[in-house]
Design a protein around this motif. Structure first.
Motif: not given
Lengths: 71, 219
Positions: A6-13, B78-83
């Motif tokens: 799984i590829k996880i992209h934290n879009v905030e950081s 997975e896209l996480t921590s979406i504001p």
């Protein structure tokens, strides 16, 4: 057999990690696979059932649409 | 006669109330003149939060903001921590290809696998009402290595923690079974009151080999 990843992209950081799926994630993936297979089976059954009715009536699908369209 | 100055008379407005170019005159109370200094470049005149005086402030921003760009790889993305600072989300998915022919490009909100996805979908071949454990974007069809696969997934009111979230998806995908492009549209709702902070994409039986998802926040 290779372990799903799984590829996880934290879009905030902006951090992106790629890792092996956990046992729980793999289990959920397998459950989802089974659900998709069941959905597909149901769709195929519906198509077959429809074709059997058309065969009994001796008409094509387009002819059935004309009848049901009421025109 | 002096031109360009307000006469200084008893009860009148003193010209010295102005300190600099761009100053504005307003009433801070009945019969009470006040000065509003010029704002900064690009600011617009607004009414303050108490609705008692004018003030300079930033223009309300609208439109879409690109939050992230992610290349598809792995079995799942997975896209996480979406504001939570936007009203709606739009995930623009383009060029999704996989390692083989596979059923159902699947999307989950918050990795939720409960029966929370109520969908009415309309494809080139069929219409269907369904309640599922995910959002399926290639209903009943297989798709594979074809850069024409694309979807725009809109989730409305996503950050609201006390309401269900409507969604609408439009797109098309290459069907290896039907050997051609299939159109797709779905509308429905995510029946959960949990605010959405992540989006997950996967094919149950394959890995992604190409494609990009652009996540936009919409105000």
């Amino acid at each position: 057999m290779s372990i799903p990843t799984i590829k996880i992209h934290n879009v905030e950081s902006g951090e992106v990690i790629e890792r092996d799926m956990t046992e729980l994630e793999i289990e959920q993936l397998e459950i989802e696979k089974a659900k998709i297979a069941a959905l597909k089976e149901a769709e195929e059954k519906a198509i077959n059932d429809k074709q059997q009715i058309l065969d009994k009536l001796g008409i094509t699908e387009d002819e059935a649409k004309l009848l049901l369209g009421g025109i | 006669m002096t031109i360009g100055r307000i006469p200084s008379v008893e009860g009148g407005i003193q010209p010295t109330i102005f300190d600099a170019a761009g100053d504005l005159l307003y009433a801070s109370a009945a019969d009470t003149p006040a000065r509003l200094a010029i704002g900064t470049a690009g600011q617009v005149l607004k009414v303050n939060s108490g609705a008692t005086a004018p003030e300079w402030g930033a223009a309300s921003s609208g439109g879409m903001t690109l939050i992230s760009t992610t290349t598809f790889s792995s079995t799942a993305v997975e896209l996480t921590s979406i504001p939570s600072t936007y009203v709606n989300l739009m995930a623009l998915v383009t060029g999704v290809t996989t390692s083989g022919n596979n059923d159902q490009f699947t999307v989950q909100l918050n990795s939720d696998t409960a029966n929370h996805y109520f969908t009415y979908s309309n494809t080139t071949t069929a219409n269907a009402m369904a309640q599922n454990t995910s959002l399926y974007l290639t209903p009943g069809q297989k798709t594979a290595g074809n850069s024409n696969n694309s979807w725009a997934i809109n989730v409305y009111n996503y950050a609201q923690a006390s309401a269900y979230k409507p969604f609408a998806v439009a797109g098309h995908y290459y069907s290896t079974g039907g050997a051609g492009l299939y159109g797709y549209y779905a509308s429905g709702g995510y029946n959960s009151t949990t605010a959405i902070s992540s989006l997950k994409f996967y094919f149950a039986g394959a890995t992604f080999t190409a494609g990009t998802v652009y996540l936009y926040g919409v105000k």
